[in-house]
Structures are given as structure tokens and as C-alpha cells.
Design a protein around this motif. Structure first.
Motif, PDB file in Angstrom:
ATOM      1  N   ALA A  73     -12.700  12.250  29.191  1.00 26.00           N
ATOM      2  CA  ALA A  73     -12.833  13.229  28.109  1.00 26.00           C
ATOM      3  C   ALA A  73     -14.222  13.131  27.494  1.00 26.00           C
ATOM      4  O   ALA A  73     -14.439  12.398  26.513  1.00 26.00           O
ATOM      5  CB  ALA A  73     -11.758  13.008  27.046  1.00 26.00           C
ATOM      6  N   PRO A  74     -15.197  13.831  28.041  1.00 27.75           N
ATOM      7  CA  PRO A  74     -16.546  13.817  27.459  1.00 27.75           C
ATOM      8  C   PRO A  74     -16.529  14.458  26.070  1.00 27.75           C
ATOM      9  O   PRO A  74     -15.668  15.294  25.771  1.00 27.75           O
ATOM     10  CB  PRO A  74     -17.358  14.645  28.447  1.00 27.75           C
ATOM     11  CG  PRO A  74     -16.368  15.547  29.105  1.00 27.75           C
ATOM     12  CD  PRO A  74     -15.100  14.750  29.184  1.00 27.75           C
ATOM     13  N   ASN A  75     -17.476  14.078  25.215  1.00 30.61           N
ATOM     14  CA  ASN A  75     -17.446  14.585  23.844  1.00 30.61           C
ATOM     15  C   ASN A  75     -17.887  16.038  23.723  1.00 30.61           C
ATOM     16  O   ASN A  75     -17.905  16.597  22.627  1.00 30.61           O
ATOM     17  CB  ASN A  75     -18.290  13.695  22.914  1.00 30.61           C
ATOM     18  CG  ASN A  75     -19.762  13.651  23.324  1.00 30.61           C
ATOM     19  OD1 ASN A  75     -20.222  14.460  24.130  1.00 30.61           O
ATOM     20  ND2 ASN A  75     -20.491  12.704  22.744  1.00 30.61           N
ATOM     21  N   SER A  76     -18.206  16.640  24.861  1.00 29.67           N
ATOM     22  CA  SER A  76     -18.580  18.058  24.833  1.00 29.67           C
ATOM     23  C   SER A  76     -17.357  18.979  24.800  1.00 29.67           C
ATOM     24  O   SER A  76     -17.495  20.192  24.584  1.00 29.67           O
ATOM     25  CB  SER A  76     -19.434  18.395  26.059  1.00 29.67           C
ATOM     26  OG  SER A  76     -18.740  18.068  27.250  1.00 29.67           O
ATOM     27  N   ILE A  77     -16.155  18.420  25.042  1.00 26.55           N
ATOM     28  CA  ILE A  77     -14.924  19.205  24.987  1.00 26.55           C
ATOM     29  C   ILE A  77     -13.880  18.438  24.175  1.00 26.55           C
ATOM     30  O   ILE A  77     -14.023  17.230  23.930  1.00 26.55           O
ATOM     31  CB  ILE A  77     -14.377  19.524  26.396  1.00 26.55           C
ATOM     32  CG1 ILE A  77     -14.116  18.232  27.186  1.00 26.55           C
ATOM     33  CG2 ILE A  77     -15.325  20.438  27.161  1.00 26.55           C
ATOM     34  CD1 ILE A  77     -13.486  18.466  28.555  1.00 26.55           C
ATOM     35  N   ASP A  78     -12.824  19.116  23.779  1.00 25.51           N
ATOM     36  CA  ASP A  78     -11.799  18.512  22.919  1.00 25.51           C
ATOM     37  C   ASP A  78     -10.638  17.921  23.690  1.00 25.51           C
ATOM     38  O   ASP A  78      -9.652  17.490  23.089  1.00 25.51           O
ATOM     39  CB  ASP A  78     -11.261  19.570  21.942  1.00 25.51           C
ATOM     40  CG  ASP A  78     -12.318  20.059  20.972  1.00 25.51           C
ATOM     41  OD1 ASP A  78     -13.214  19.265  20.623  1.00 25.51           O
ATOM     42  OD2 ASP A  78     -12.259  21.244  20.579  1.00 25.51           O
ATOM     43  N   THR A  79     -10.721  17.893  25.003  1.00 23.57           N
ATOM     44  CA  THR A  79      -9.626  17.395  25.825  1.00 23.57           C
ATOM     45  C   THR A  79     -10.206  16.722  27.068  1.00 23.57           C
ATOM     46  O   THR A  79     -11.422  16.523  27.153  1.00 23.57           O
ATOM     47  CB  THR A  79      -8.685  18.560  26.216  1.00 23.57           C
ATOM     48  OG1 THR A  79      -7.580  18.042  26.956  1.00 23.57           O
ATOM     49  CG2 THR A  79      -9.416  19.605  27.024  1.00 23.57           C
TER      50      THR A  79
ATOM     51  N   ILE B  39     -11.094  16.586  31.168  1.00 25.42           N
ATOM     52  CA  ILE B  39     -11.621  17.617  32.063  1.00 25.42           C
ATOM     53  C   ILE B  39     -10.533  18.246  32.918  1.00 25.42           C
ATOM     54  O   ILE B  39     -10.770  19.265  33.574  1.00 25.42           O
ATOM     55  CB  ILE B  39     -12.736  17.060  32.964  1.00 25.42           C
ATOM     56  CG1 ILE B  39     -12.197  15.953  33.897  1.00 25.42           C
ATOM     57  CG2 ILE B  39     -13.914  16.549  32.137  1.00 25.42           C
ATOM     58  CD1 ILE B  39     -13.212  15.502  34.957  1.00 25.42           C
ATOM     59  N   SER B  40      -9.332  17.676  32.889  1.00 31.23           N
ATOM     60  CA  SER B  40      -8.239  18.264  33.663  1.00 31.23           C
ATOM     61  C   SER B  40      -7.864  19.655  33.174  1.00 31.23           C
ATOM     62  O   SER B  40      -7.222  20.423  33.896  1.00 31.23           O
ATOM     63  CB  SER B  40      -6.998  17.365  33.611  1.00 31.23           C
ATOM     64  OG  SER B  40      -6.502  17.274  32.280  1.00 31.23           O
ATOM     65  N   GLU B  41      -8.267  20.008  31.939  1.00 30.62           N
ATOM     66  CA  GLU B  41      -7.958  21.321  31.378  1.00 30.62           C
ATOM     67  C   GLU B  41      -8.979  22.375  31.774  1.00 30.62           C
ATOM     68  O   GLU B  41      -8.773  23.566  31.502  1.00 30.62           O
ATOM     69  CB  GLU B  41      -7.881  21.225  29.846  1.00 30.62           C
ATOM     70  CG  GLU B  41      -6.816  20.277  29.328  1.00 30.62           C
ATOM     71  CD  GLU B  41      -5.416  20.706  29.713  1.00 30.62           C
ATOM     72  OE1 GLU B  41      -5.147  21.923  29.711  1.00 30.62           O
ATOM     73  OE2 GLU B  41      -4.586  19.827  30.030  1.00 30.62           O
ATOM     74  N   LEU B  42     -10.061  21.960  32.406  1.00 28.15           N
ATOM     75  CA  LEU B  42     -11.114  22.911  32.760  1.00 28.15           C
ATOM     76  C   LEU B  42     -10.722  23.677  34.021  1.00 28.15           C
ATOM     77  O   LEU B  42     -10.274  23.083  35.010  1.00 28.15           O
ATOM     78  CB  LEU B  42     -12.434  22.175  32.990  1.00 28.15           C
ATOM     79  CG  LEU B  42     -12.987  21.396  31.785  1.00 28.15           C
ATOM     80  CD1 LEU B  42     -14.270  20.665  32.184  1.00 28.15           C
ATOM     81  CD2 LEU B  42     -13.237  22.323  30.602  1.00 28.15           C
ATOM     82  N   PRO B  43     -10.916  24.990  34.048  1.00 26.27           N
ATOM     83  CA  PRO B  43     -10.530  25.791  35.215  1.00 26.27           C
ATOM     84  C   PRO B  43     -11.212  25.357  36.506  1.00 26.27           C
ATOM     85  O   PRO B  43     -10.578  25.327  37.569  1.00 26.27           O
ATOM     86  CB  PRO B  43     -10.937  27.218  34.814  1.00 26.27           C
ATOM     87  CG  PRO B  43     -10.893  27.206  33.314  1.00 26.27           C
ATOM     88  CD  PRO B  43     -11.355  25.838  32.926  1.00 26.27           C
ATOM     89  N   ASN B  44     -12.492  25.027  36.435  1.00 26.76           N
ATOM     90  CA  ASN B  44     -13.183  24.647  37.668  1.00 26.76           C
ATOM     91  C   ASN B  44     -12.660  23.327  38.229  1.00 26.76           C
ATOM     92  O   ASN B  44     -12.591  23.123  39.444  1.00 26.76           O
ATOM     93  CB  ASN B  44     -14.702  24.555  37.431  1.00 26.76           C
ATOM     94  CG  ASN B  44     -15.071  23.510  36.398  1.00 26.76           C
ATOM     95  OD1 ASN B  44     -14.398  23.378  35.378  1.00 26.76           O
ATOM     96  ND2 ASN B  44     -16.140  22.768  36.642  1.00 26.76           N
ATOM     97  N   VAL B  45     -12.240  22.419  37.347  1.00 26.30           N
ATOM     98  CA  VAL B  45     -11.651  21.154  37.792  1.00 26.30           C
ATOM     99  C   VAL B  45     -10.278  21.415  38.409  1.00 26.30           C
ATOM    100  O   VAL B  45      -9.914  20.831  39.444  1.00 26.30           O
ATOM    101  CB  VAL B  45     -11.551  20.161  36.616  1.00 26.30           C
ATOM    102  CG1 VAL B  45     -10.726  18.937  37.014  1.00 26.30           C
ATOM    103  CG2 VAL B  45     -12.945  19.733  36.169  1.00 26.30           C
TER     104      VAL B  45
END
Length: 377
Positions: free
Chosen positions: A262-268, A270-276
Motif C-alpha cells: 500500500a504505497p502512500n500515493s493511494i488509500d488502499t 494496489i490490489s484495488e487498481l484496475p491495471n493490477v
């Protein structure tokens, strides 16, 4: 999913020993250390006799059962799985085809039940892959009640743990290539620790040197009159099973990474990212295709009423699974980013290990040519 109850029991046993196989896998890779303790545990607990028929005291695993346990083992450590896989494939093929005489089969079965491991050794530097038909420079000459064998073999996988080598040699007495059983402790047998590759670094696929090695006449186990190229050999599916397992391990690592990073650039995470999620879905699609192709071919081979329908599916399954494994690991590394390039990350080991499969039989170009010729009939 596809395994019999006895294979599922072995899978459960392997899962219970996961840490035993995985804990030092990275260190063994870095130091080119053969997993002698792990292979020893497998042999002592009957893993080497899984494909020995029940009438000889073995577990009588089918090809489908074999690839199920091999896939599981390979998710822990590819080198260990590939090293022991040759034993399962050779024993299965040997007893299915009754390649040796009855007395030898009875005797070697007792050795296998005692934990003996064996492997075929045909490769030589001058001939390249034995599947391409080169004449071995290793020779066998009769001297009274013995064969005297001299030669230099390469890729003697699992060599530190083998009790017997099955060696190919040119034999003038038969005007052709014969196969000889050579005990590891025979005088004149030495190992030259040459194995230093980027892939499968722990398999100890070293050089085997044979200097005036004397074996009894009856250790000529397969002579030149036996046809070698016509036989379907479903037991070679232990090879793609290994690479399927490595691909599954890469997928598992990447999915865990996606769910926990969970990088600090997002609130969750990376599993929530569409590209991932696209990367994960692509891996799942590849694995589904690989697994269903491999296991459907294995089940066709196991069913003697369906086996005659097989043409080039065995080779095609290996090619499909291997190339699929390469793609899955590539996707996993893309998902994990630069982290995947760290030597402490297992993905880089998986990436290297699957490349070895390009040089395991059957060769991709031969398989593709056979498929083309079959289509053009």
C-alpha cells in the motif's frame, strides 16, 4: 482437482512439509547447493516409488497423479521438483513398457523400495540433445564377463543422490546405442562439479566421468535392437508439471504482494487498481489454460481406450505449459515492479528457473514441426 485420493494424501503431506522445502531454497540457489536433505527425505518416505506399480510394491501412481504431486512440490522449489521428477518419469515409463527383463525389473523394484534413485544419462557435449539423434562418444566394450565403459556425460541431474545411472554408450557388438546400468559406487565413476548455470542451479546436473568402469554383462539393460522413437511417453509430463508449479508460485507471490503493498500515493493496497487486476486476471487465464491442457492430456494417456487417439498432444502440452509459465512469471514481475528484480525476491529465481524448460525434452521446434506435418497429412 484432478488427483486420486492417494495423490491428494501425498499433496497434503507435502503441504505439511512446505517450510522444509522452501526455507533455504534461495540460499541453495545462490550457492549452487544440491537439496540433499530434501531429496533424501522424499526417497526415504517413498516418493521415488510413487510411480512403481502396486504389483511391485509401489504406489502405482498414474501420470495424472504424478503431475499433481510434482506441481505441488515445484511451488516450493523448482530445482527439487525437477531433480526428483526424473525418477518418477523413468520408473513409470520403465514398468509401463517393461523395457527390461523380468528379473531386472523385480530386482530394481526392490532397490527403489529401498530408496534408490536413478536417472538416464544420455547427453554429451559433442552430441547435444539426445533427442536429435547424435551418436554418443561413450563406448562399451565386452571384456569376458563384463562391459567396460568409457565416456563423459553432461547434465547428470540429481547425481549426488543417485544410486544408479542408466548410461547410453555406443556398442560395436550391437552396432548401435545401448543402455547400461552403472552403480554410483562402481570403480571409475566420478562426478565433475561443472553445473553453474543461471537456471535450476540446485539440481547438481554435473558431468559424469566413466573411466574403465566395469559392469556385469546383464547390466546391459536395453540393447540397440529396441526401437526408441516410436513410443508415446506420457511420463515426460513431469517436466511441464514442474514449470506449472513454478508459475503458480509466481502468481501466488504476486497476488500476495498486490494484497499487502500500500504505497502512500493511494488509500488502499494496489490490489484495488484496475491495471493490477488486469495483470492478475491475465495470470489466472494463463494458468487455467495450462492446467486444463496438461491434465486433460494426462488423463487421455492414463485411459488406455483414449491413448491411441493421442498424436502430438504430449509434446504440445509441454510447449504450451512452458511458454505459459514464462508469460505468467513475466506478468508477475511487471505487477511487482522493480521489487521483482531484487535478489532477495523469489520472482527472479522463478524467472531464471523456467528458462531451463526450453532445453528439456521434447524440444519446441521439433514439436511444432510434428504438429505441422500432422496437419499437412
Amino acid at each position: 482437482m484432478f488427483a486420486s485420493p492417494k495423490a491428494k494424501q501425498w499433496i497434503q503431506t507435502l503441504q505439511q512439509q512446505r517450510a522444509f522445502f522452501t526455507t533455504d531454497a534461495q540460499l541453495r540457489d545462490e550457492t549452487r547447493t544440491f537439496p540433499l536433505e530434501q531429496i533424501g527425505w522424499l526417497a526415504q518416505n517413498g516418493y521415488g516409488a510413487l510411480t512403481l506399480p502396486t504389483c511391485y510394491g509401489g504406489a502405482g501412481f498414474s501420470v495424472t497423479d504424478m503431475i499433481a504431486v510434482q506441481e505441488t512440490l515445484a511451488t516450493f522449489d523448482g530445482s527439487t521438483a525437477l531433480a526428483i521428477g526424473w525418477q518418477l518419469g523413468i520408473v513409470g515409463d520403465l514398468y509401463e513398457k517393461k523395457l527390461w527383463n523380468d528379473d531386472l525389473l523385480e530386482w530394481i523394484a526392490m532397490e527403489i523400495l529401498d530408496g534408490a534413485l536413478l536417472n538416464r544419462n544420455a547427453s554429451e557435449a559433442a552430441t547435444g540433445s539426445p533427442t536429435r539423434g547424435g551418436r554418443p562418444q561413450t563406448t562399451a566394450v565386452q571384456d569376458g564377463d563384463f562391459w567396460v565403459i568409457n565416456g563423459h556425460k553432461t547434465f547428470a541431474t540429481t547425481s549426488p543422490a543417485l544410486r544408479y545411472f542408466i548410461v547410453t554408450a555406443w556398442c560395436d557388438a550391437y552396432d548401435g546405442i545401448c543402455h547400461f546400468l552403472v552403480p554410483h559406487d562402481a570403480t571409475g565413476v566420478t562426478l565433475n562439479k561443472t553445473w553453474n548455470t543461471v537456471a535450476m542451479r540446485s539440481t547438481a546436473s554435473d558431468d559424469l566421468l566413466l573411466q574403465n568402469v566395469r559392469v556385469p554383462l546383464h547390466y546391459l539393460v536395453e540393447d540397440a535392437s529396441m526401437p526408441r522413437n516410436y513410443r508415446l511417453n506420457g511420463w515426460l509430463l513431469h517436466i511441464p508439471a514442474c514449470y506449472l508449479g513454478i508459475a503458480q508460485a509466481a502468481r501466488n507471490y504476486a497476488v500476495h504482494y498486490a494484497k499487502t503493498y500500500a504505497p502512500n500515493s493511494i488509500d488502499t493496497t494496489i490490489s484495488e487498481l484496475p491495471n493490477v487486476q488486469i495483470h492478475i486476471g491475465q495470470m489466472e487465464q494463463e494458468l487455467l489454460e495450462m492446467r486444463h491442457f496438461l491434465y486433460s492430456v494426462a488423463r487421455m494417456y492414463d485411459d488406455e481406450t483414449l491413448r491411441p487417439q493421442l498424436t502430438e498432444e504430449l509434446g504440445a502440452a509441454k510447449v504450451k505449459v512452458l511458454n505459459g509459465a514464462i508469460r505468467v512469471i513475466d506478468i508477475a514481475m511487471r505487477l511487482c515492479g522493480a521489487h521483482s528484480l531484487q535478489m532477495s525476491c523469489p520472482l527472479q529465481r522463478y524467472y531464471r528457473d523456467v528458462r531451463a524448460g526450453l532445453h528439456n525434452p521434447p524440444m519446441e521446434d521439433i514439436t511444432i514441426m510434428k504438429l505441422a506435418k500432422h496437419a499437412l497429412k
